[in-house]
Design a protein around this motif. Structure first.
Motif, short mmCIF file in Angstrom:
data_model
loop_
_atom_site.label_atom_id
_atom_site.label_comp_id
_atom_site.label_asym_id
_atom_site.label_seq_id
_atom_site.Cartn_x
_atom_site.Cartn_y
_atom_site.Cartn_z
N ARG A 55 -8.92 -16.37 -19.09
CA ARG A 55 -9.15 -17.33 -18.01
C ARG A 55 -8.73 -16.66 -16.70
N GLN A 56 -9.61 -16.78 -15.70
CA GLN A 56 -9.33 -16.19 -14.39
C GLN A 56 -9.69 -17.16 -13.28
N GLN A 57 -8.98 -17.04 -12.16
CA GLN A 57 -9.31 -17.78 -10.95
C GLN A 57 -10.15 -16.85 -10.08
N VAL A 58 -11.31 -17.33 -9.67
CA VAL A 58 -12.21 -16.53 -8.87
C VAL A 58 -12.41 -17.24 -7.53
N VAL A 59 -12.26 -16.48 -6.45
CA VAL A 59 -12.48 -17.03 -5.11
C VAL A 59 -13.89 -16.67 -4.69
N SER A 60 -14.71 -17.71 -4.49
CA SER A 60 -16.07 -17.48 -4.01
C SER A 60 -16.08 -17.74 -2.51
N LYS A 61 -17.24 -17.66 -1.90
CA LYS A 61 -17.36 -17.92 -0.47
C LYS A 61 -17.02 -19.37 -0.15
N LYS A 62 -17.21 -20.25 -1.12
CA LYS A 62 -17.03 -21.68 -0.86
C LYS A 62 -15.74 -22.27 -1.43
N ASN A 63 -15.27 -21.76 -2.58
CA ASN A 63 -14.11 -22.39 -3.19
C ASN A 63 -13.45 -21.50 -4.26
N VAL A 86 -12.62 -21.12 -8.16
CA VAL A 86 -13.20 -21.57 -9.41
C VAL A 86 -12.44 -20.94 -10.56
N SER A 87 -12.12 -21.76 -11.55
CA SER A 87 -11.50 -21.26 -12.77
C SER A 87 -12.61 -20.96 -13.77
N VAL A 88 -12.64 -19.73 -14.26
CA VAL A 88 -13.67 -19.34 -15.22
C VAL A 88 -13.03 -18.74 -16.45
#
Length: 169
Positions: free
Chosen positions: A44-52, A54-56
């Motif tokens: 499980r990783q937390q990913v920072v996108s341009k908008k928010n 997201v936990s994936v």
């Protein structure tokens, strides 16, 4: 040990069953160890996108250390957290699903992994395909694992998570 001939239709069914098992286990976030090859896991990783944020859940493959060291391979890998339950590929279940003996399943899997290693010893590029799950690709000294898009969507349950991953800066 006798060297049984490899029968392609039988081999194909067994490998498809092994791939299916791997897909099912990873979808349940269970790690799977393939003796002589390595471990597939989900992290499980937390990913920072341009908008928010997201936990994936992300599938990863960790090639066996012995293979990496013996062939001087290099790859960037994600650490698999320790103290996790890891299941070995269940040859008995795969045998039962295909109406063959467990020794036949072990034979086919061991021969496939041995052929993979022979290719590495001969400095050949090689790809090991787990149908509808992933491909383990070795080109020169570089190791890559490419997971199928459909499998990633199934694992994360939504295309929106994948869209977020694609928008990462």
């Amino acid at each position: 040990m006798t060297c049984l001939p490899l029968l392609f239709p039988e081999f194909s069914r067994i490998w498809a069953s092994a791939s299916s098992y791997l897909s099912q286990r990873l979808a349940l976030h269970q790690d799977v160890y393939i003796p002589g090859l390595g471990t597939f896991a989900v992290v499980r990783q937390q990913v920072v996108s341009k908008k928010n944020l997201v936990s994936v859940v992300r599938p990863v493959f960790r090639l066996a250390k012995a293979i990496v060291q013996d062939h001087g391979l290099r790859y960037s890998h994600t650490d698999i957290p320790g103290h996790r339950h890891v299941e070995q590929l269940p040859c008995a279940q795969i045998a039962s699903d295909n109406a063959v003996s467990e020794s036949t399943v072990r034979h086919y899997i061991e021969r496939t992994i041995r052929q993979f290693q022979v290719c590495l010893e001969n400095k050949q590029n090689v790809t090991l395909v787990w149908r509808d799950v992933a491909m383990v690709i070795i080109q020169g000294k570089d190791v890559h694992t490419k997971f199928h898009m459909g499998f990633l969507q199934r694992l994360n349950g939504t295309a929106k998570v994948l869209e977020a991953l694609l928008e990462v800066d």
